[in-house]
Scaffold this motif. Structure first.
Motif, PDB file in Angstrom:
ATOM      1  N   ALA A  44       0.829  -1.209   0.000  1.00  0.00           N
ATOM      2  CA  ALA A  44       0.000   0.000   0.000  1.00  0.00           C
ATOM      3  C   ALA A  44       0.859   1.252   0.000  1.00  0.00           C
ATOM      4  N   GLY A  45       2.115   1.113   0.444  1.00  0.00           N
ATOM      5  CA  GLY A  45       3.000   2.273   0.525  1.00  0.00           C
ATOM      6  C   GLY A  45       2.768   3.062   1.790  1.00  0.00           C
ATOM      7  N   LEU A  46       1.596   3.585   1.972  1.00  0.00           N
ATOM      8  CA  LEU A  46       1.229   4.323   3.174  1.00  0.00           C
ATOM      9  C   LEU A  46       0.555   3.387   4.165  1.00  0.00           C
ATOM     10  N   CYS A  47       0.569   3.789   5.444  1.00  0.00           N
ATOM     11  CA  CYS A  47      -0.068   2.930   6.436  1.00  0.00           C
ATOM     12  C   CYS A  47      -1.585   3.045   6.338  1.00  0.00           C
ATOM     13  N   SER A  48      -2.257   2.113   6.955  1.00  0.00           N
ATOM     14  CA  SER A  48      -3.712   1.990   6.841  1.00  0.00           C
ATOM     15  C   SER A  48      -4.426   3.228   7.366  1.00  0.00           C
ATOM     16  N   ARG A  49      -5.594   3.472   6.774  1.00  0.00           N
ATOM     17  CA  ARG A  49      -6.478   4.552   7.210  1.00  0.00           C
ATOM     18  C   ARG A  49      -7.859   3.950   7.485  1.00  0.00           C
ATOM     19  N   ARG A  50      -8.747   4.758   8.037  1.00  0.00           N
ATOM     20  CA  ARG A  50     -10.126   4.307   8.232  1.00  0.00           C
ATOM     21  C   ARG A  50     -10.883   4.541   6.933  1.00  0.00           C
ATOM     22  N   ILE A  51     -11.226   3.473   6.240  1.00  0.00           N
ATOM     23  CA  ILE A  51     -11.876   3.537   4.939  1.00  0.00           C
ATOM     24  C   ILE A  51     -13.161   2.711   5.003  1.00  0.00           C
ATOM     25  N   ASP A  52     -14.255   3.312   4.603  1.00  0.00           N
ATOM     26  CA  ASP A  52     -15.559   2.634   4.637  1.00  0.00           C
ATOM     27  C   ASP A  52     -15.850   2.055   6.018  1.00  0.00           C
ATOM     28  N   GLY A  53     -15.478   2.813   7.036  1.00  0.00           N
ATOM     29  CA  GLY A  53     -15.819   2.433   8.399  1.00  0.00           C
ATOM     30  C   GLY A  53     -14.878   1.457   9.076  1.00  0.00           C
TER      31      GLY A  53
ATOM     32  N   LYS B  91      -6.904   6.374  18.072  1.00  0.00           N
ATOM     33  CA  LYS B  91      -8.016   6.985  17.346  1.00  0.00           C
ATOM     34  C   LYS B  91      -7.676   8.374  16.821  1.00  0.00           C
ATOM     35  N   ARG B  92      -6.832   9.115  17.542  1.00  0.00           N
ATOM     36  CA  ARG B  92      -6.553  10.480  17.087  1.00  0.00           C
ATOM     37  C   ARG B  92      -5.746  10.493  15.787  1.00  0.00           C
ATOM     38  N   PHE B  93      -5.048   9.400  15.498  1.00  0.00           N
ATOM     39  CA  PHE B  93      -4.361   9.301  14.212  1.00  0.00           C
ATOM     40  C   PHE B  93      -5.368   9.345  13.068  1.00  0.00           C
ATOM     41  N   TYR B  94      -6.461   8.604  13.207  1.00  0.00           N
ATOM     42  CA  TYR B  94      -7.472   8.561  12.150  1.00  0.00           C
ATOM     43  C   TYR B  94      -8.284   9.854  12.100  1.00  0.00           C
ATOM     44  N   ARG B  95      -8.480  10.487  13.260  1.00  0.00           N
ATOM     45  CA  ARG B  95      -9.155  11.788  13.258  1.00  0.00           C
ATOM     46  C   ARG B  95      -8.306  12.828  12.529  1.00  0.00           C
TER      47      ARG B  95
ATOM     48  N   MET C  16       1.567  11.656   8.137  1.00  0.00           N
ATOM     49  CA  MET C  16       2.830  10.974   8.404  1.00  0.00           C
ATOM     50  C   MET C  16       3.500  11.520   9.664  1.00  0.00           C
ATOM     51  N   LEU C  17       3.301  12.808   9.949  1.00  0.00           N
ATOM     52  CA  LEU C  17       3.899  13.419  11.129  1.00  0.00           C
ATOM     53  C   LEU C  17       3.303  12.871  12.420  1.00  0.00           C
ATOM     54  N   PHE C  18       2.139  12.227  12.329  1.00  0.00           N
ATOM     55  CA  PHE C  18       1.487  11.674  13.508  1.00  0.00           C
ATOM     56  C   PHE C  18       1.971  10.249  13.825  1.00  0.00           C
ATOM     57  N   LEU C  19       2.769   9.656  12.926  1.00  0.00           N
ATOM     58  CA  LEU C  19       3.178   8.264  13.139  1.00  0.00           C
ATOM     59  C   LEU C  19       4.101   8.078  14.352  1.00  0.00           C
ATOM     60  N   PRO C  20       5.100   8.964  14.586  1.00  0.00           N
ATOM     61  CA  PRO C  20       5.900   8.774  15.802  1.00  0.00           C
ATOM     62  C   PRO C  20       5.060   8.842  17.071  1.00  0.00           C
ATOM     63  N   ASP C  21       4.074   9.744  17.094  1.00  0.00           N
ATOM     64  CA  ASP C  21       3.187   9.836  18.248  1.00  0.00           C
ATOM     65  C   ASP C  21       2.356   8.566  18.385  1.00  0.00           C
TER      66      ASP C  21
END
Length: 273
Positions: free
Chosen positions: A161-170, A203-207, A224-229
């Motif tokens: 996918a290249g990028l890490c997972s996101r919240r998609i279609d719930g 959860k705040r990563f997806y928000r 991407m800047l939220f990944l270390p957190d």
């Protein structure tokens, strides 16, 4: 855990990263101070100082993070010298890469992982890493390094996918997978091993992803800047990993297009529960 890194050469320096990535441009001092706190730069550097370089880095990093994985299905993948291409979903964007690299190299030999070129700022990951620029054009040198890695005797691992997972279609899932790993499997004769890494970021990563990508429609990958957190807040956890049946490269014949085969393997991964 041994501390063999006395030089400090592998430490994260956000000032240097920004200057390198954005061609000498500088951000205001108060912005840089905020970003350094937000990405937990001091905490990351503490961990890097406590980790050895080379193959031992990954197990040391997991020990520092107090992260473990429970692997199911490993018996499906023979330890017989076969050159494998481990392909996995990418739910966490950091810990999953550390954990899977550690698992593969401990069981199947020296492993190369295709990573975002930002990670090449960490010296310790360089021996196992092949940089891929996710935000711009690929140079001929990078493409040559990728080809060399696939043709080598090392094991290979990739998050298609290249990028890490996101919240998609719930639900938390990868973006559609790219076709490159299908083409490279056929070209190099590597057997594909599907891997399902089960986990989610805070959860705040997806928000944040919704706010910047969906609401503001920001082109730059701000999330991407939220990944270390996210990594900081997923310490002290155990994650479940399921390994599927190896898929020979001749499976990927002309009956489907490479992109369709990539989607087929992605479905196989998510069916591993």
């Amino acid at each position: 855990m041994a501390n063999d890194n006395q030089s400090g050469q592998q430490l994260i320096d956000l000032d240097r990263v920004v200057a390198t990535k954005f061609k000498g441009k500088k951000l205001p001092g108060f912005v840089m101070r905020f970003l350094k706190r937000f990405i937990h730069q001091d905490w990351i550097n503490e961990g890097l100082l406590r980790c050895r370089e080379g193959d031992d880095f990954y197990s040391d990093a997991l020990e520092f993070l107090d992260v473990k994985i429970e692997v199911e299905g490993q018996e499906r993948v023979p330890k017989d010298g076969t050159r494998y291409l481990f392909v996995s979903n990418h739910p966490l964007g950091g810990i999953d890469g550390l954990a899977l690299t550690d698992f593969v190299q401990k069981n199947y030999g020296h492993t190369r992982l295709l990573v975002n070129d930002f990670l090449m700022n960490i010296k310790a990951v360089q021996p196992q890493s092949v940089a891929v620029n996710k935000t711009g054009a690929q140079s001929r040198n990078i493409l040559a390094q990728v080809d060399e890695a696939y043709q080598s005797e090392d094991q290979m691992m990739i998050f298609p996918a290249g990028l890490c997972s996101r919240r998609i279609d719930g639900k938390v899932q990868d973006f559609p997978w790219t076709k490159t790993f299908i083409n490279k499997s056929v070209e190099s004769g590597r057997v594909v091993v599907p891997v399902h890494f089960i986990g989610e970021n805070p959860k705040r990563f997806y928000r944040a992803d919704w706010f910047f990508r969906k609401f503001l429609k920001t082109k730059f990958n701000v999330t991407m800047l939220f990944l270390p957190d996210a990594m900081y807040h997923t310490q002290h956890k155990t994650f479940r990993v399921v390994v599927g049946d190896p898929i020979p490269p001749e499976t990927f014949d002309k009956s489907r297009k490479p992109l369709e085969w990539a989607a087929w393997v992605r479905d196989k991964v998510y069916q591993l529960n």
